[in-house]
Design an enzyme around this catalytic site. Structure first.
Site, PDB file in Angstrom:
ATOM      1  N   ASN A   9     -60.088  42.793  -0.922  1.00 23.82           N
ATOM      2  CA  ASN A   9     -59.205  43.896  -1.296  1.00 23.82           C
ATOM      3  C   ASN A   9     -58.377  43.409  -2.482  1.00 23.82           C
ATOM      4  OD1 ASN A   9     -57.266  45.849  -1.565  1.00 23.82           O
ATOM      5  ND2 ASN A   9     -56.274  45.475   0.406  1.00 23.82           N
ATOM      6  N   LYS A  11     -56.351  44.965  -4.330  1.00 25.58           N
ATOM      7  CA  LYS A  11     -55.042  45.622  -4.467  1.00 25.58           C
ATOM      8  C   LYS A  11     -54.832  46.043  -5.930  1.00 25.58           C
ATOM      9  CE  LYS A  11     -53.541  43.100  -0.420  1.00 25.58           C
ATOM     10  NZ  LYS A  11     -52.458  42.517   0.353  1.00 25.58           N
ATOM     11  N   HIS A  95     -54.103  50.814   5.162  1.00 23.75           N
ATOM     12  CA  HIS A  95     -53.573  49.479   4.869  1.00 23.75           C
ATOM     13  C   HIS A  95     -52.055  49.500   5.033  1.00 23.75           C
ATOM     14  CE1 HIS A  95     -52.487  45.816   2.792  1.00 23.75           C
ATOM     15  NE2 HIS A  95     -53.736  45.423   2.969  1.00 23.75           N
ATOM     16  N   GLU A  97     -49.782  48.327   3.320  1.00 21.94           N
ATOM     17  CA  GLU A  97     -49.055  48.636   2.078  1.00 21.94           C
ATOM     18  C   GLU A  97     -49.058  50.135   1.802  1.00 21.94           C
ATOM     19  OE1 GLU A  97     -51.218  45.782  -0.227  1.00 21.94           O
ATOM     20  OE2 GLU A  97     -50.243  44.173   0.893  1.00 21.94           O
ATOM     21  N   GLU A 167     -54.662  43.335  10.612  1.00 20.92           N
ATOM     22  CA  GLU A 167     -53.896  42.622   9.586  1.00 20.92           C
ATOM     23  C   GLU A 167     -52.423  42.583   9.992  1.00 20.92           C
ATOM     24  OE1 GLU A 167     -56.130  42.747   5.519  1.00 20.92           O
ATOM     25  OE2 GLU A 167     -54.671  44.354   5.608  1.00 20.92           O
ATOM     26  N   GLY A 173     -50.132  38.020   2.461  1.00 19.52           N
ATOM     27  CA  GLY A 173     -49.552  37.495   1.232  1.00 19.52           C
ATOM     28  C   GLY A 173     -48.494  36.435   1.446  1.00 19.52           C
ATOM     29  N   SER A 213     -53.660  36.327   4.763  1.00 20.52           N
ATOM     30  CA  SER A 213     -53.701  34.929   4.303  1.00 20.52           C
ATOM     31  C   SER A 213     -54.977  34.202   4.724  1.00 20.52           C
ATOM     32  CB  SER A 213     -52.448  34.171   4.761  1.00 20.52           C
ATOM     33  OG  SER A 213     -51.296  34.728   4.153  1.00 20.52           O
TER      34      SER A 213
HETATM   35  P1  13P Z   1     -53.706  38.350   1.659  1.00 16.13           P
HETATM   36  O1  13P Z   1     -55.089  37.772   1.890  1.00 16.13           O
HETATM   37  O2  13P Z   1     -53.235  38.185   0.254  1.00 16.13           O
HETATM   38  O3  13P Z   1     -52.745  37.858   2.691  1.00 16.13           O
HETATM   39  O4  13P Z   1     -53.829  39.944   1.873  1.00 16.13           O
HETATM   40  C1  13P Z   1     -54.439  40.418   3.016  1.00 16.13           C
HETATM   41  C2  13P Z   1     -54.639  41.869   2.873  1.00 16.13           C
HETATM   42  O5  13P Z   1     -53.712  42.639   2.862  1.00 16.13           O
HETATM   43  C3  13P Z   1     -56.028  42.360   2.711  1.00 16.13           C
HETATM   44  O6  13P Z   1     -56.107  43.738   2.845  1.00 16.13           O
END
Ligand code: 13P
Length: 250
Positions: A9, A11, A95, A97, A167, A173, A213
């Site tokens: 992903n 982003k 997601h 976010e 997640e 992150g 992560s």
């Molecule tokens: P990270 O791997 O940067 O922690 O992000 C995970 C994520 O949100 C994947 O959709």
């Protein structure tokens, strides 16, 4: 047999030329995997540019979100028909976010998921608790409620095309990944809910990815867990070498 799905992903990262370079580097190193599935989810603006590179190659194309309507006066929105039109086969919905910054609640996630399925896209539905929710002992009830809300009115047959991604928000992150045991416990709880909703056969076939992560140095231990069927990778999917190491987990 559940085929693990390793998905990047991206982003809100990568211009078109950067996206093309990353896809080329991934294609150089991916090999010909037969026991796992690989997917990239670039930003909308790069989808059309990378699609021809992926044609007939062992990396699939997905989008990061979708609106539930097919067309109309919805400024800024992208429909499932548009995503199919440019060769996407998967789409992420729900997601954290999107839930945090764009107000997607379970009902919106459910509408997106139904619309994706109705138009031939496989939804990857994300669920996960926040740190305060985990600290309060509510992690499982939060996730179970997201599963119920997001999968409302979905049939057992449709579940063949649905992927769940667990997640935990506190792991996204942050470098602070869930331990393999904690992740496994939540994945098993999610599978139990799927059994209640859809029966044993379906629940044993649905893939449940872990995200938060995931890195080259923790992927092997996570993927060794019986109910973890792949990874949804953010930061480490932006660097070819790191994502390829994750794809080639042992
Ligand atoms: P990270 O791997 O940067 O922690 O992000 C995970 C994520 O949100 C994947 O959709």
């Amino acid at each position: 047999m559940r085929v693990p799905l390793l998905a990047g992903n991206w982003k809100m990262h990568k211009t078109v030329s950067e996206a093309v370079d990353l896809v080329k580097a991934l294609l150089d190193g991916v090999g010909a995997p037969t026991d796992r599935e690989v997917l990239v989810c670039p930003p909308y603006t790069a989808l059309l540019a990378v699609q021809p590179l992926l044609e007939g190659k062992p990396i699939g194309l997905g989008a990061q979100d979708v609106f539930h309507e097919v067309q109309g006066a919805y400024t800024g929105a992208i429909s499932p028909v548009m995503l199919r039109d440019i060769g996407c086969t998967y789409v992420i919905v729900g997601h954290s976010e999107r839930r945090q910054y764009f107000g997607d609640d379970d009902a919106a996630v459910n509408r997106k998921l139904h619309s994706a399925l109705a138009h031939g896209l496989r939804p990857i539905m994300c669920v996960g608790e926040s740190k305060p929710q985990r600290d309060a002992g509510e992690a499982e009830s939060v996730v179970v409620s997201q599963i119920h809300g997001g999968l409302a009115e979905v049939t057992a047959a449709q579940m063949n095309d649905v992927v769940i991604a667990y997640e935990p928000i506190w792991a996204i992150g942050t470098g602070d990944t869930a331990t393999p045991d904690d992740a496994q416990a939540m994945h098993a709880a999610i599978r139990n809910v799927l059994t209640e909703l859809f029966g044993d056969t379906v629940s044993s076939q649905v893939r449940i990815q872990y995200g938060g992560s995931v890195k080259p140095d923790n992927v092997d231990d996570l993927m060794a867990q019986p109910d973890i069927d792949g990874a949804l990778v953010g930061g480490a999917s932006l660097k070819a070498e790191q994502f390829l190491r994750i794809v080639h987990f042992q």
